[in-house]
Write an enzyme that holds these catalytic residues in place. Sequence first.
Site, short mmCIF file in Angstrom:
data_model
loop_
_atom_site.label_atom_id
_atom_site.label_comp_id
_atom_site.label_asym_id
_atom_site.label_seq_id
_atom_site.Cartn_x
_atom_site.Cartn_y
_atom_site.Cartn_z
N LYS A 248 -22.69 43.09 -1.47
CA LYS A 248 -22.08 42.91 -2.90
C LYS A 248 -21.72 41.48 -3.18
CE LYS A 248 -19.34 46.70 -3.13
NZ LYS A 248 -18.31 47.50 -3.04
N ASP B 211 -26.47 40.60 5.44
CA ASP B 211 -25.16 41.51 4.72
C ASP B 211 -24.07 40.32 4.58
OD1 ASP B 211 -26.33 44.05 4.65
OD2 ASP B 211 -25.52 44.78 6.35
N MET C 26 -12.61 48.84 8.79
CA MET C 26 -12.52 49.20 7.47
C MET C 26 -11.41 49.92 7.13
SD MET C 26 -16.68 50.12 6.59
CE MET C 26 -17.07 50.72 8.38
N1 SAH Z 1 -21.16 46.49 12.23
C1 SAH Z 1 -19.93 45.67 12.29
C2 SAH Z 1 -19.04 46.45 11.49
C3 SAH Z 1 -19.38 46.69 10.17
S1 SAH Z 1 -18.13 47.59 9.31
C4 SAH Z 1 -19.64 45.33 13.87
O1 SAH Z 1 -20.01 46.16 14.69
O2 SAH Z 1 -18.59 44.67 13.87
C5 SAH Z 1 -17.37 46.10 8.36
C6 SAH Z 1 -16.07 45.95 9.12
O3 SAH Z 1 -16.13 45.55 10.35
C7 SAH Z 1 -15.11 45.31 8.31
O4 SAH Z 1 -14.28 46.05 7.25
C8 SAH Z 1 -13.76 44.89 9.38
O5 SAH Z 1 -13.17 46.22 9.80
C9 SAH Z 1 -14.92 44.64 10.69
N2 SAH Z 1 -15.06 43.39 10.73
C10 SAH Z 1 -16.44 42.72 10.70
N3 SAH Z 1 -16.20 41.42 11.10
C11 SAH Z 1 -15.03 40.95 11.14
C12 SAH Z 1 -14.37 39.96 11.51
N4 SAH Z 1 -14.79 38.60 11.83
N5 SAH Z 1 -13.05 39.99 11.62
C13 SAH Z 1 -12.32 41.51 11.66
N6 SAH Z 1 -12.99 42.28 11.19
C14 SAH Z 1 -14.21 42.27 11.07
#
Ligand code: SAH
Length: 298
Positions: free
Chosen positions: A99, A77, A214
């Site tokens: 995307k 992803d 998000m």
């Molecule tokens: N499964 C992932 C979340 C996926 S949803 C998890 O457990 O972290 C995607 C969202 O995760 C992004 O929109 C943001 O809000 C957050 N996110 C993922 N990586 C990030 C990062 N390095 N720094 C800040 N937010 C992050």
Amino acid sequence: MNLQDTDPRILWRPDDQEADDQGADVRASGFARLDDAPFPDFTPGHIWLVGAGPGAAGLLTLMGYHALTRADVIVYDALVGPDILRWAPPGTPLEYAGKRGGKRSATQADITLRLLDLARAGRRVLRLKGGDPFVFGRGGEECEALAKAGVPFRIVPGISAGVGGLAYAGIPTTHRVTNHSVTFLTGHDASGGLPASVDWPGLARSSPVIVMYMAVRNLAEIAAKLLDAGRDPTDPVAVVARATLESQTVIETRLGAAGSLAEAGDLPTPAIVVIGPVVNLRDRLHWFKDGLEAGPLG
Ligand code: SAH
């Protein structure tokens, strides 16, 4: 009597040459020993859903690393840290399932079909997702489809951005004197609007700390909902963007000002937005960047 003299679990004693040699052996073999460690077999035709953690390559789990070295194909992803993919052995095909560059993004159904095709062709399929696969990552949906199709799978949890990412900003998700609970929230549902099922007044009242994924796009609306429900406008807020990476940025504000900050439109992403008193701890706990610089692994 010194515990080290009696406890057989403690192998290393300064004056015990044999035990010292054992310790030296472990150190000399180092990380390479993982290649022979008794990890579970990655069986052909199986799918492993692996959480890659928030970004920094050093935050991948050992099980995730094992999967990376054994997979026949990796379907990844957008938020998977690029340095993690570089650890895949040369020649392992990497398929992007997110995307990119304005192209239509693969739908969840497309991705699931692709995973099933690969598994049915007898591949060891590694589905690599940012953070933890079961935290706002649609891992549950993918597994439901795999279970329905009768394809065996394993879940390898990862460090979620809403916990590990905040740790890199010096913000604990729980802290004994400030909060005994925490709520994880997504800032939008499948339609892109505010998630319909959230009880905003209930949330504003009962959850001292709210960690939002998000949420940048809808932040003005979310802040307004919480304020309408009586949440204190002076509640501290942090926007932690690109957490754990060298480009990590943290912006601090107050709930009453978060809406206009979001509407100004220049908040960096991906970001976790956290509301609540734990944000104040950052003053004392901001160990990363201000104190220690990021290395390539985190
Ligand atoms: N499964 C992932 C979340 C996926 S949803 C998890 O457990 O972290 C995607 C969202 O995760 C992004 O929109 C943001 O809000 C957050 N996110 C993922 N990586 C990030 C990062 N390095 N720094 C800040 N937010 C992050």
